[in-house]
Design a protein around this motif. Structure first.
Motif, short mmCIF file in Angstrom:
data_model
loop_
_atom_site.label_atom_id
_atom_site.label_comp_id
_atom_site.label_asym_id
_atom_site.label_seq_id
_atom_site.Cartn_x
_atom_site.Cartn_y
_atom_site.Cartn_z
N LEU A 79 0.66 -1.23 -0.05
CA LEU A 79 0.00 -0.10 0.14
C LEU A 79 0.87 1.19 -0.05
CD1 LEU A 79 -2.87 1.45 0.26
CD2 LEU A 79 -2.26 1.11 2.82
N SER A 80 0.54 2.05 -0.89
CA SER A 80 0.94 3.55 -0.76
C SER A 80 -0.11 4.38 -0.74
CB SER A 80 2.00 3.69 -2.00
OG SER A 80 3.05 3.07 -2.04
N PHE A 81 -0.02 5.76 -0.69
CA PHE A 81 -1.24 6.77 -0.94
C PHE A 81 -0.55 7.87 -1.76
CE2 PHE A 81 -2.88 5.03 3.38
CZ PHE A 81 -4.19 4.89 2.75
N LYS A 82 -1.18 8.17 -2.92
CA LYS A 82 -0.90 9.22 -3.71
C LYS A 82 -1.52 10.53 -2.96
CE LYS A 82 -1.23 10.85 -8.44
NZ LYS A 82 -1.88 10.46 -9.88
N ILE A 83 -0.64 11.66 -2.81
CA ILE A 83 -1.16 12.67 -2.19
C ILE A 83 -1.72 13.47 -3.43
CG2 ILE A 83 -0.77 14.67 -0.93
CD1 ILE A 83 1.93 13.11 0.21
N ARG A 84 -3.22 13.76 -3.20
CA ARG A 84 -3.97 14.44 -4.37
C ARG A 84 -3.76 15.95 -3.90
NH1 ARG A 84 -4.78 12.10 -9.09
NH2 ARG A 84 -5.73 10.24 -9.12
N PHE A 89 -6.87 29.97 14.67
CA PHE A 89 -7.75 29.43 13.46
C PHE A 89 -7.36 29.13 12.34
CE2 PHE A 89 -10.13 31.29 17.14
CZ PHE A 89 -11.15 30.36 17.12
N SER A 90 -6.69 28.12 12.09
CA SER A 90 -6.10 27.59 10.81
C SER A 90 -6.72 26.13 10.40
CB SER A 90 -4.74 27.49 10.82
OG SER A 90 -4.00 28.61 11.15
N SER A 91 -6.51 25.66 9.28
CA SER A 91 -7.31 24.41 9.03
C SER A 91 -6.47 23.86 7.98
CB SER A 91 -8.64 24.31 8.82
OG SER A 91 -9.31 23.16 8.39
N CYS A 92 -6.33 22.31 8.07
CA CYS A 92 -5.72 21.63 6.86
C CYS A 92 -6.39 20.55 6.51
CB CYS A 92 -4.30 21.19 7.32
SG CYS A 92 -3.29 20.64 5.96
N PHE A 93 -6.60 20.36 5.15
CA PHE A 93 -7.26 19.09 4.67
C PHE A 93 -6.11 18.47 3.80
CE2 PHE A 93 -11.12 21.05 6.00
CZ PHE A 93 -11.93 19.86 6.41
N MET A 94 -6.07 16.94 3.71
CA MET A 94 -5.19 16.39 2.76
C MET A 94 -5.99 15.15 2.16
SD MET A 94 -1.32 14.65 3.56
CE MET A 94 -2.10 13.58 4.88
N LEU A 95 -6.17 15.24 0.78
CA LEU A 95 -6.80 14.03 0.04
C LEU A 95 -5.72 13.05 -0.20
CD1 LEU A 95 -9.37 12.89 -0.99
CD2 LEU A 95 -8.82 14.13 -3.05
N LEU A 96 -5.79 11.68 0.10
CA LEU A 96 -4.98 10.68 -0.18
C LEU A 96 -5.71 9.62 -0.91
CD1 LEU A 96 -3.33 9.95 3.15
CD2 LEU A 96 -2.41 11.37 1.36
N GLU A 97 -5.12 8.97 -2.13
CA GLU A 97 -5.74 8.02 -2.92
C GLU A 97 -4.82 6.97 -2.73
OE1 GLU A 97 -7.01 7.00 -7.62
OE2 GLU A 97 -6.86 9.07 -6.75
N ALA A 98 -5.61 5.66 -2.36
CA ALA A 98 -4.95 4.41 -2.21
C ALA A 98 -4.15 3.95 -3.50
CB ALA A 98 -5.69 3.41 -1.71
N VAL A 99 -2.98 3.36 -3.42
CA VAL A 99 -2.47 2.62 -4.44
C VAL A 99 -1.83 1.57 -4.09
CG1 VAL A 99 -0.28 2.76 -6.36
CG2 VAL A 99 -1.61 4.82 -5.68
N LYS A 100 -2.33 0.41 -4.55
CA LYS A 100 -1.87 -1.06 -3.93
C LYS A 100 -1.23 -1.72 -5.24
CE LYS A 100 -4.01 -2.97 -0.09
NZ LYS A 100 -5.26 -3.84 0.68
#
Length: 387
Positions: free
Chosen positions: A215-220, A375-386
């Motif tokens: 498993l890896s995660f591609k960082i979108r 007041f800060s915020s972070c969102f990270m989207l990952l997509e699984a790569v198997k």
């Protein structure tokens, strides 16, 4: 300089380090020590609200002495990446975030680098802030690989919150209150956080190519945004609010700093409760949906860092209000048994998630890290790569 195509970036390994044995709710005050002559009046109330059942402290419960600094916690996490097969000689960029460094200077990143025996020269960056500092470190590492400047990078985050929550940190303040014939206890804005924060570290290995197998995660994307232009300070250390003016410790004399536990972490709880969801969920979710065209039904897993289970339903309501509902059966957090480790929390959540869940190729994982500092915020989207 010619424009170069941006590279894909993969999160290939995550590690976590939690010091010593877990500490239960009933053991906390014995390990940290009383802040004053009496047990805390608010501890049980706060623990009922935050839902944390155990956490970890870099304190020897038998002696009360520190077992690790924040830098040493981070080093243990990075060493665990090396034990997983990450080649320290392939790495060329090292980033490190923390809410509260072990020293004002030099930066936490170079101190971490100095503890990695046998490591070569790296580009090293330290990120500061509160909970989002860990994701700021991740974003710098991500962009360094994405631009092709580095092929392999490590991002780390650590917190040794116990070092500034121990009872003896508040001795001078309590002594001053006794002289003033006041109750020998600290203010709620400080005591509140003693039962919220704990210690730990995590590290992530980022590369321009996925793992050859597994498993890896591609960082979108990693979207990090501050609303300090609209909001005042809410969580702070090394400063005081005096007659509505926010003043750093360098504007006070040493006696004042000692009598007011200036370096302790403080939280404006009313400001937090009234604004945290609007400024860290609703507004930034509207931002990422417009910027990236993201829809809630694309999300297979949601990994939120929140400081207290008190906020879980409030976060869910904020997502719903923003038109981005995520069913709670898709959520994963380990706050109840790992505690609130600030900037390191998302790494510690990710490590357990990758290790225990059967993630399917192509699934999307949305990570969320709010910060109440200003007041800060972070969102990270990952997509699984198997593979």
């Amino acid at each position: 300089m010619e424009n170069q195509q941006l590279l894909d970036v993969y999160l290939n390994r995550v590690s976590a380090f939690l010091p010593n044995a877990p500490v239960s709710n009933d053991e906390m005050e014995a390990v940290l020590g009383m802040a004053g002559e009496l047990p805390s009046r608010v501890r049980k109330m706060i623990l009922r609200s935050n839902g944390i059942e155990s956490r970890y402290y870099a304190i020897d419960p038998a002696t009360g002495r520190a077992t690790h600094s924040g830098t040493e916690l981070a080093a243990e996490a990075v060493k665990r990446l090396f034990e997983q097969g990450v080649d320290k000689h392939e790495i060329s960029c090292l980033t490190c975030g923390t809410s509260y460094p072990d020293q004002i200077m030099p930066g936490q990143g170079v101190m971490l680098h100095g503890l990695l025996e046998g490591a070569p020269a790296y580009e090293v960056v330290t990120t500061a802030g509160v909970c989002a500092a860990g994701m700021a470190a991740m974003k710098y590492a991500y962009n360094s690989v994405r631009t092709g400047e580095h092929r392999h990078a490590v991002a780390a985050a650590s917190e040794a919150a116990s070092a500034i929550m121990r009872g003896d940190v508040f001795k001078s303040e309590v002594a001053q209150k006794v002289l003033e014939h006041a109750k020998p206890e600290i203010g709620f804005e400080k005591d509140f956080l003693r039962w919220m924060l704990s210690d730990g570290a995590g590290a992530a290995y980022l590369s321009s190519r996925p793992n050859p197998q597994g498993l890896s995660f591609k960082i979108r994307f990693i979207e990090l945004v501050s609303y300090a232009h609209e909001m005042p300070v809410c969580m702070y250390a090394g400063a005081e609010l005096v007659n509505g003016e926010f003043r750093g410790f360098k504007t006070f004399d040493a006696a004042y700093c000692e009598a007011h536990s200036m370096m302790a972490v403080k939280q404006d709880v009313k400001l937090l409760n009234d604004n945290i969801v609007h400024y860290t969920v609703e507004k930034p979710v509207a931002r990422i949906t417009e910027k990236y065209g993201l829809a809630a039904d694309e999300i297979d897993w949601f990994l939120p860092h929140y400081s207290s289970c008190f906020f879980r339903d409030k976060v869910a309501a904020g997502l719903e209000k923003a038109g981005f509902p995520i069913a709670q059966e898709k959520w994963f957090t380990n706050l109840p048994d790992k505690g609130n480790t600030g900037s390191a929390s998302i790494y510690i959540i990710l490590e357990e998630f990758m290790r225990t869940f059967d993630v399917v190729h192509g699934q999307k994982v949305l990570c969320f890290v709010p910060e109440s500092g200003r007041f800060s915020s972070c969102f990270m989207l990952l997509e699984a790569v198997k593979i």
